[in-house]
Design an enzyme around this catalytic site. Structure first.
Site, PDB file in Angstrom:
ATOM      1  N   CYS A  96       0.734  -1.208  -0.047  1.00 16.09           N
ATOM      2  CA  CYS A  96       0.030   0.050   0.079  1.00 16.09           C
ATOM      3  C   CYS A  96       0.743   1.355   0.069  1.00 16.09           C
ATOM      4  O   CYS A  96       1.484   1.575  -0.987  1.00 16.09           O
ATOM      5  CB  CYS A  96      -0.917   0.108   1.113  1.00 16.09           C
ATOM      6  N   HIS A 131      -3.519  -5.699   1.119  1.00 17.35           N
ATOM      7  CA  HIS A 131      -3.361  -5.923   2.679  1.00 17.35           C
ATOM      8  C   HIS A 131      -3.920  -7.358   2.985  1.00 17.35           C
ATOM      9  O   HIS A 131      -4.698  -7.885   2.181  1.00 17.35           O
ATOM     10  CB  HIS A 131      -4.158  -4.930   3.657  1.00 17.35           C
TER      11      HIS A 131
END
Length: 479
Positions: free
Chosen positions: A329, A425
């Protein structure tokens, strides 16, 4: 409602354990936290986000995640203060002083979410925030006594004996809060006791005599809690002692706005893996196999800290030695050539240079992507996880994606295959992906089922609560 004499006294874990315990008794239980401050968040089934602690509590209650479990989530962000998420959606940014003016408008929405949960459960377990004795923040409070009084919810106060002064912290809380607030407190718990409980029986009696509150129990320390996802980045310890038997070292720079760091948890429990948490002022070890850059709530600010600490030099040296680099991310965004913020989402509008390890560029945008995903990585290995980010990343290295999810290419891999970036994630919680990564690094996964292991710990935590707390009295208190 479970409030604390301070932060990190065990509120989140206690609610999780009680949620599982009462669920095992056959009740429909739902967790609730009026206001949370955390950069560790989870994607909900209804398309929003809530604090990671409430996600764990919902899991303990075997309930699907809902934005109403945490109607106000504050996510600290560099120069702009905190991002304010209300009922799962970003509503703006606010500095601490400005946010105080938001609270009266937020209370009706907090109560709305609470009513929605209460109408769909036998029991709602509410977690407070910080300390109940912060009387300087009592005006317009929506996180502790302000909520409890507005919703007419009985309170149990938690004190942590491990940090010392637990009698003073519990008795002192009653001394400083308003009498109307103190009247809502019906019981107390002393948490994280070590040793013979008989040695503190007088202490428990003294607290009860001084406050007039019932003792719900003296709860011994539960070491297995370390295997459950943590919410607070303050719990990310430094390097510590070497892990015996580990052959793979994974270095993780700990930056000020690190987010969704529970991505590390499945790796940490692998016997073959040692996580080295490196803070500014320390050096990334030369013998690590992987440098892992976690997510960030303020990519550009954390990138500046990373460079000021000299981590960029360490990471480039690691790459030259043939090491692997993985960015998740915000970490993925840092790996590219530039990060641009034309709309000033994180602070002053502008563009900064990244680490240049991936030939991609990121533009931060105002629309946030929140979704659970599944697919397969470039090596054909199935995966599942979730996306939670602002920003669009494009460039030549995107022609070598890390994965395909929902029929679209995701992430990027460098030409030599040693640098990977992805917005996904939860990657390592997938046993198949974790095993593939460890094999890529020259190690071997232990072969355990990570998700089942978390549930086993929650079951044992529930049994711990049943043994040491008076759960029947808690149910009798509930209104």
């Amino acid at each position: 409602m479970f409030q604390g004499t301070g932060s990190d006294v065990g509120k989140s874990l206690m609610v999780a354990g009680l949620a599982r315990a009462f669920t095992l008794r056959g009740l429909k239980v739902l967790p609730f936290k009026p206001q949370n401050m955390s950069n560790n968040a989870a994607v909900t089934a209804d398309g929003g986000e809530i604090g990671r602690a409430q996600a764990l509590q919902a899991r303990a209650a075997r309930a699907p995640l809902s934005v109403h479990m945490n109607p106000v989530l504050l996510k600290p962000q560099s120069d702009v203060g905190a991002q304010v998420v209300v009922q799962g959606r970003v509503e703006g940014n606010a500095k601490a002083a400005d946010y105080q003016g938001w609270k009266p408008q937020l209370l009706p929405r907090v109560l709305e979410s609470f009513d929605i949960l209460r109408a769909n459960a036998d029991l709602v377990l509410v977690e407070g925030a910080g300390s109940a004795s912060e009387i300087n923040l009592r005006a317009n409070d929506i996180a502790n006594m302000g909520f409890a009084r507005a919703a007419h919810v009985p309170v149990v106060l938690i004190g942590d004996i491990d940090r010392g002064g637990v009698i003073a912290s519990l008795v002192g809380t009653k001394a400083v809060i308003e009498p109307q607030d103190a009247a809502l407190i019906e019981g107390f718990v002393v948490n994280r006791f070590r040793g013979d409980p008989a040695l503190f029986s007088d202490g428990m009696r003294m607290i009860a005599d001084a406050t007039g509150w019932r003792s719900i129990g003296l709860l011994p320390h539960f070491p297995e809690a370390a295997r459950l996802p943590a919410e607070d980045a303050l719990g990310l310890a430094g390097p510590g002692e070497r892990k015996q038997g580990a052959t793979i070292r994974v270095a993780v720079p700990i930056l000020p706005h690190i987010s969704n760091f529970d991505d590390l948890d499945p790796l940490a429990v692998e016997p073959d893996v040692e996580i080295i948490r490196v803070r500014p002022g320390e050096v990334i070890p030369a013998d690590c196999a992987l440098v892992l850059l976690c997510g960030s709530k303020a990519t550009m600010s954390d990138l500046a800290v990373l460079k000021a600490a000299g981590f960029d030099i360490d990471i480039l040296a690691h790459r030259r030695r043939g090491g692997h680099v993985l960015g998740l991310c915000g970490g993925y965004q840092m790996l590219g050539r530039t990060v641009s913020d034309p709309d000033g989402i994180e602070g002053e509008p502008g563009t900064v240079e990244g680490l240049g390890l991936l030939d991609v560029e990121t533009v931060l945008s105002g629309e946030k992507r929140l979704e659970e995903v599944s697919g397969e990585s470039v090596d054909g290995m199935p995966l599942k996880g979730y996306e939670m980010h602002m920003g669009v990343t494009e460039g030549p290295d995107r022609t070598r994606p890390f994965a395909t999810v929902g029929g679209r290419a995701e992430g990027a891999i460098s030409a030599d295959g040693r640098v990977t970036g992805t917005y996904l994630h939860g990657l390592f919680a997938d046993d198949r992906q974790r095993a593939a990564w460890l094999a890529r690094l020259g190690g071997k996964a232990a072969g355990f089922d990570y998700e089942a292991g978390v549930d086993d710990v929650l079951d044992r935590l529930a049994a711990h609560m049943e043994r040491h707390l008076d759960l029947d009295t808690l149910l009798a208190m509930a209104r």
